[in-house]
Design a protein around this motif. Structure first.
Motif, PDB file in Angstrom:
ATOM      1  N   SER A   1      16.578  -9.213  -8.066  1.00  0.00           N
ATOM      2  CA  SER A   1      16.100 -10.598  -7.488  1.00  0.00           C
ATOM      3  C   SER A   1      15.437 -10.052  -6.142  1.00  0.00           C
ATOM      4  CB  SER A   1      16.974 -11.632  -7.398  1.00  0.00           C
ATOM      5  OG  SER A   1      16.357 -12.713  -6.865  1.00  0.00           O
ATOM      6  N   ILE A   2      14.210 -10.275  -5.820  1.00  0.00           N
ATOM      7  CA  ILE A   2      13.693  -9.862  -4.707  1.00  0.00           C
ATOM      8  C   ILE A   2      13.058 -11.297  -4.253  1.00  0.00           C
ATOM      9  CG2 ILE A   2      12.019  -8.249  -3.343  1.00  0.00           C
ATOM     10  CD1 ILE A   2      12.162  -6.455  -6.040  1.00  0.00           C
ATOM     11  N   ASP A   3      13.956 -11.908  -3.779  1.00  0.00           N
ATOM     12  CA  ASP A   3      13.414 -13.432  -3.316  1.00  0.00           C
ATOM     13  C   ASP A   3      13.726 -13.852  -2.002  1.00  0.00           C
ATOM     14  OD1 ASP A   3      16.189 -13.838  -3.527  1.00  0.00           O
ATOM     15  OD2 ASP A   3      16.288 -15.351  -5.138  1.00  0.00           O
ATOM     16  N   ASN A   4      14.019 -12.896  -1.118  1.00  0.00           N
ATOM     17  CA  ASN A   4      14.040 -13.068   0.243  1.00  0.00           C
ATOM     18  C   ASN A   4      13.518 -11.848   1.155  1.00  0.00           C
ATOM     19  OD1 ASN A   4      16.499 -11.060   0.995  1.00  0.00           O
ATOM     20  ND2 ASN A   4      17.254 -12.118  -0.850  1.00  0.00           N
TER      21      ASN A   4
ATOM     22  N   LYS B   1      12.519  -5.955   2.910  1.00  0.00           N
ATOM     23  CA  LYS B   1      12.589  -4.908   4.137  1.00  0.00           C
ATOM     24  C   LYS B   1      13.439  -3.853   3.738  1.00  0.00           C
ATOM     25  CE  LYS B   1      12.111  -8.559   7.777  1.00  0.00           C
ATOM     26  NZ  LYS B   1      12.840  -9.135   9.003  1.00  0.00           N
ATOM     27  N   GLN B   2      14.383  -3.868   2.932  1.00  0.00           N
ATOM     28  CA  GLN B   2      15.262  -2.867   2.562  1.00  0.00           C
ATOM     29  C   GLN B   2      14.331  -1.944   1.793  1.00  0.00           C
ATOM     30  OE1 GLN B   2      18.937  -3.999   0.438  1.00  0.00           O
ATOM     31  NE2 GLN B   2      19.512  -5.137   2.350  1.00  0.00           N
ATOM     32  N   LEU B   3      13.405  -2.400   0.838  1.00  0.00           N
ATOM     33  CA  LEU B   3      12.483  -1.736  -0.281  1.00  0.00           C
ATOM     34  C   LEU B   3      11.336  -0.889   1.138  1.00  0.00           C
ATOM     35  CD1 LEU B   3      11.877  -4.286  -3.070  1.00  0.00           C
ATOM     36  CD2 LEU B   3      13.195  -1.938  -3.128  1.00  0.00           C
ATOM     37  N   ILE B   4      11.137  -1.707   1.733  1.00  0.00           N
ATOM     38  CA  ILE B   4       9.879  -0.970   2.769  1.00  0.00           C
ATOM     39  C   ILE B   4      10.580   0.132   3.573  1.00  0.00           C
ATOM     40  CG2 ILE B   4       8.747  -1.608   4.837  1.00  0.00           C
ATOM     41  CD1 ILE B   4       8.188  -4.485   3.506  1.00  0.00           C
ATOM     42  N   ALA B   5      11.806   0.122   3.949  1.00  0.00           N
ATOM     43  CA  ALA B   5      12.431   0.907   4.829  1.00  0.00           C
ATOM     44  C   ALA B   5      12.301   2.572   4.002  1.00  0.00           C
ATOM     45  CB  ALA B   5      14.018   0.630   5.117  1.00  0.00           C
ATOM     46  N   GLY B   6      12.574   2.131   2.790  1.00  0.00           N
ATOM     47  CA  GLY B   6      12.197   3.581   1.966  1.00  0.00           C
ATOM     48  C   GLY B   6      10.637   4.163   1.817  1.00  0.00           C
ATOM     49  N   LYS B   7       9.914   3.233   2.433  1.00  0.00           N
ATOM     50  CA  LYS B   7       8.456   3.636   2.217  1.00  0.00           C
ATOM     51  C   LYS B   7       8.221   3.819   0.920  1.00  0.00           C
ATOM     52  CE  LYS B   7       8.493   5.913   6.947  1.00  0.00           C
ATOM     53  NZ  LYS B   7       8.208   6.983   7.688  1.00  0.00           N
ATOM     54  N   GLU B   8       6.728   4.150   0.841  1.00  0.00           N
ATOM     55  CA  GLU B   8       6.102   4.009  -0.621  1.00  0.00           C
ATOM     56  C   GLU B   8       6.795   5.532  -1.266  1.00  0.00           C
ATOM     57  OE1 GLU B   8       2.113   2.081  -1.507  1.00  0.00           O
ATOM     58  OE2 GLU B   8       1.831   3.607   0.076  1.00  0.00           O
ATOM     59  N   CYS B   9       7.095   5.435  -2.424  1.00  0.00           N
ATOM     60  CA  CYS B   9       7.659   6.662  -2.996  1.00  0.00           C
ATOM     61  C   CYS B   9       7.344   6.409  -4.528  1.00  0.00           C
ATOM     62  CB  CYS B   9       9.172   6.689  -2.728  1.00  0.00           C
ATOM     63  SG  CYS B   9      10.246   5.463  -3.277  1.00  0.00           S
ATOM     64  N   GLY B  10       8.282   7.304  -5.345  1.00  0.00           N
ATOM     65  CA  GLY B  10       7.887   7.271  -6.732  1.00  0.00           C
ATOM     66  C   GLY B  10       8.543   6.066  -7.356  1.00  0.00           C
TER      67      GLY B  10
ATOM     68  N   GLY C   1       8.435   5.657 -16.263  1.00  0.00           N
ATOM     69  CA  GLY C   1       9.239   6.583 -15.590  1.00  0.00           C
ATOM     70  C   GLY C   1      10.558   5.936 -15.662  1.00  0.00           C
ATOM     71  N   GLU C   2      11.052   5.794 -14.407  1.00  0.00           N
ATOM     72  CA  GLU C   2      12.731   5.265 -14.403  1.00  0.00           C
ATOM     73  C   GLU C   2      12.656   3.735 -13.762  1.00  0.00           C
ATOM     74  OE1 GLU C   2      14.600   7.965 -11.667  1.00  0.00           O
ATOM     75  OE2 GLU C   2      15.172   9.374 -13.457  1.00  0.00           O
ATOM     76  N   GLY C   3      11.637   3.115 -13.600  1.00  0.00           N
ATOM     77  CA  GLY C   3      11.570   1.723 -13.307  1.00  0.00           C
ATOM     78  C   GLY C   3      10.796   1.754 -11.763  1.00  0.00           C
ATOM     79  N   GLY C   4      10.703   0.529 -11.349  1.00  0.00           N
ATOM     80  CA  GLY C   4      10.289   0.465  -9.716  1.00  0.00           C
ATOM     81  C   GLY C   4       9.644  -1.034  -9.415  1.00  0.00           C
ATOM     82  N   THR C   5       9.245  -0.927  -8.449  1.00  0.00           N
ATOM     83  CA  THR C   5       8.921  -2.359  -7.702  1.00  0.00           C
ATOM     84  C   THR C   5       7.490  -2.177  -7.243  1.00  0.00           C
ATOM     85  OG1 THR C   5      11.013  -2.937  -7.312  1.00  0.00           O
ATOM     86  CG2 THR C   5       9.434  -4.179  -6.333  1.00  0.00           C
ATOM     87  N   VAL C   6       6.570  -3.159  -7.306  1.00  0.00           N
ATOM     88  CA  VAL C   6       5.330  -3.267  -6.812  1.00  0.00           C
ATOM     89  C   VAL C   6       5.295  -4.361  -5.705  1.00  0.00           C
ATOM     90  CG1 VAL C   6       2.829  -3.667  -6.795  1.00  0.00           C
ATOM     91  CG2 VAL C   6       4.137  -2.168  -8.455  1.00  0.00           C
TER      92      VAL C   6
ATOM     93  N   ALA D   1       6.847  -9.978  -5.574  1.00  0.00           N
ATOM     94  CA  ALA D   1       7.449  -8.689  -6.100  1.00  0.00           C
ATOM     95  C   ALA D   1       7.282  -8.517  -7.740  1.00  0.00           C
ATOM     96  CB  ALA D   1       8.857  -8.467  -5.662  1.00  0.00           C
ATOM     97  N   PHE D   2       6.805  -7.458  -8.084  1.00  0.00           N
ATOM     98  CA  PHE D   2       7.088  -7.092  -9.707  1.00  0.00           C
ATOM     99  C   PHE D   2       7.918  -6.208  -9.736  1.00  0.00           C
ATOM    100  CE2 PHE D   2       2.343  -8.297 -10.649  1.00  0.00           C
ATOM    101  CZ  PHE D   2       2.438  -9.511 -10.309  1.00  0.00           C
TER     102      PHE D   2
END
Length: 482
Positions: free
Chosen positions: A2-5, A10-19, A43-48, A100-101
């Motif tokens: 769940s990405i509802d906050n 911010k945690q996802l953004i901290a890792g910057k764009e990646c695979g 691939g292994e899944g991910g988030t847009v 978030a997808f």
């Protein structure tokens, strides 16, 4: 997930764009976002994330009923049906939200496509998936029954196979303890045990391993060999194209490598030992791996070995298993052969080791020789193995006077085998561990005869049934010089 906050965002953004994470400013980029989501599914899944700039700044966007309808319609264009988790993280004191997808690893259902086209992730970029990669994922999803090596060829007969090569595989397998003593000599039974024949019908793996390819339609059983002048492909010094079964191609590859890589010698033991510029075990493992684990599906595919002044490159069609990268290959890893039938027969013959030790062996041998570790370059539909070294234009053995120096290291290897003995062609080939007679004659026997190191016992009858070969005075002198 769940990405509802905003904390999770911010945690996802901290890792910057990646695979596995992609930023989009608005759903005005919905199409590109869906292509990336499709790549994550493959691939292994991910988030847009929509509402985040390329630099990771959260700006959010307004979410209307039309936005939600557009999202629903876009997700319905994924095939097969995918589980996509859609979340909305509101911005404080604003009507805007980050959309978030998120998709989890869905490897059991791959390949996925969006609007009929499959996508894949290469580092942080989304690209269209090549047909070969798509087919590989289909094969993984649908199980083993569609593997190319398993496909039957009803036009293939036992007469199209080299029975002697089959029996040699059994003999070597018994000698090294990988086949039982009672394996027997019945070729059809042996082929059944190896999984190369079923109900009297041979499959593609049988042709690759043991086929007589002069009259067979397997254009992919091709080896391209080239020695280039300098460090690019501008000028050829030598070029060959060899058609044959696995063992013929392996022999031809090693003969070409011996022809163009310099030998050096040491006398740390009672006998002189010869060393290639690249350690023999390392370069041979690279060739064996390329022929074993390549993709044979495409008729136009082939293994290529290119020798330059500063490196040797071995290229083969196909890719590593999904989610493998250079670091995983260097570390301990499981063995996942692309062609298990081929790998099994080669393991029984002790041509191939199991348990994924081959890459580690190459790294270790090169380090011991003071060379850089070999590198892999992984493309969308091929793999290139690179050995870096200094290659001279003509192999030589410094201890031999110029007037006695053989033209190639194959000639010198033949001279060493003969010593003071008289041997037949078969006996010499067995001692050199060769089994492709045309390669032996072209690269070993004929040059040795032409240069006067070797002479036949029956010079007037080249095809005499008891024909054998011995060293001339010049050949014996060459050995003394060593």
């Amino acid at each position: 997930m769940s990405i509802d906050n905003l904390d999770t965002v911010k945690q996802l953004i901290a890792g910057k764009e990646c695979g596995r994470v992609e930023f989009k400013e608005t759903t005005g980029q919905l199409e590109r976002g869906m292509e990336t989501l499709c790549a994550f599914l493959n691939g292994e899944g991910g988030t847009v994330l929509f509402g985040v700039t390329d630099k990771g700044k959260i700006i959010g966007q307004e979410v209307s009923d039309k936005t939600r309808r557009d999202i629903a319609e876009a997700i319905n264009r994924l095939e097969p049906v995918a589980m996509v988790q859609i979340s909305y993280a509101p911005l404080p004191d604003s009507e805007k939200k980050v959309i978030a997808f998120h998709v989890e690893n869905s490897k059991l259902n791959r390949p996925f496509s969006y609007k009929g086209r499959p996508y894949m992730r290469v580092e942080s970029a989304t690209t269209t998936m090549p047909q070969t990669a798509y087919n590989d994922l289909l094969l993984q999803r649908d199980g083993n029954r569609y593997r190319w090596e398993l496909l039957e060829n009803r036009n293939l007969t036992l007469q199209d196979l080299d029975a002697n090569e089959v029996l040699k595989t059994v003999r070597l397998g018994i000698e090294c303890g990988r086949l039982p003593e009672d394996t027997g000599t019945d070729v059809p039974v042996i082929l059944e045990k190896f999984g190369l024949q079923k109900n009297g019908v041979l499959n593609n793996a049988a042709a690759v391993l043991f086929g007589k390819h002069e009259d067979m339609e397997y254009p992919q059983c091709l080896l391209r060999l080239a020695r280039f002048k300098g460090t690019d492909k501008t000028v050829f010094m030598d070029s060959q194209r060899i058609q044959g079964n696995f063992f013929q191609l392996l022999n031809a590859a090693m003969a070409f490598i011996f022809k163009h890589l310099s030998l050096s010698g040491t006398t740390d033991t009672l006998e002189r030992e010869e060393h290639l510029t690249i350690p023999y075990k390392a370069i041979r493992e690279g060739v064996v791996n390329s022929l074993t684990h390549r993709s044979y599906k495409e008729a136009g595919g082939s293994v290529g070995i290119a020798i330059y002044d500063d490196r040797v490159e071995i290229e083969n069609p196909g890719t590593f298993p999904p989610n493998w990268d250079a670091e995983k290959m260097k570390s301990e890893h499981e063995s996942k052969p692309q062609n298990p039938l081929l790998a099994n027969a080669l393991y029984k013959r002790k041509v191939l080791e199991s348990w994924g030790r081959g890459i580690g062996l190459m790294m270790s041998e090169c380090r011991k020789a003071g060379l850089p570790e070999p590198e892999y370059r992984i493309w969308s539909d091929s793999v290139t193995l690179i050995f870096k070294c200094e290659v001279t234009n003509r192999p030589s053995t410094d201890q031999v006077p110029t007037k006695h120096r053989p033209s190639t290291d194959q000639v010198f290897a033949l001279v060493k085998i003969l010593d003071e003995r008289e041997l037949s062609v078969k006996e010499i080939m067995e001692a050199l561990e060769l089994n492709h007679r045309p390669t032996f004659r072209t690269n070993y026997l004929h040059p040795a005869l032409d240069e006067g190191y070797v002479i036949p016992l029956y010079p007037e009858q080249p095809s005499h049934p008891k024909q054998k070969y011995r060293l001339t005075e010049k050949g014996l002198e060459l050995l003394k010089q060593q």
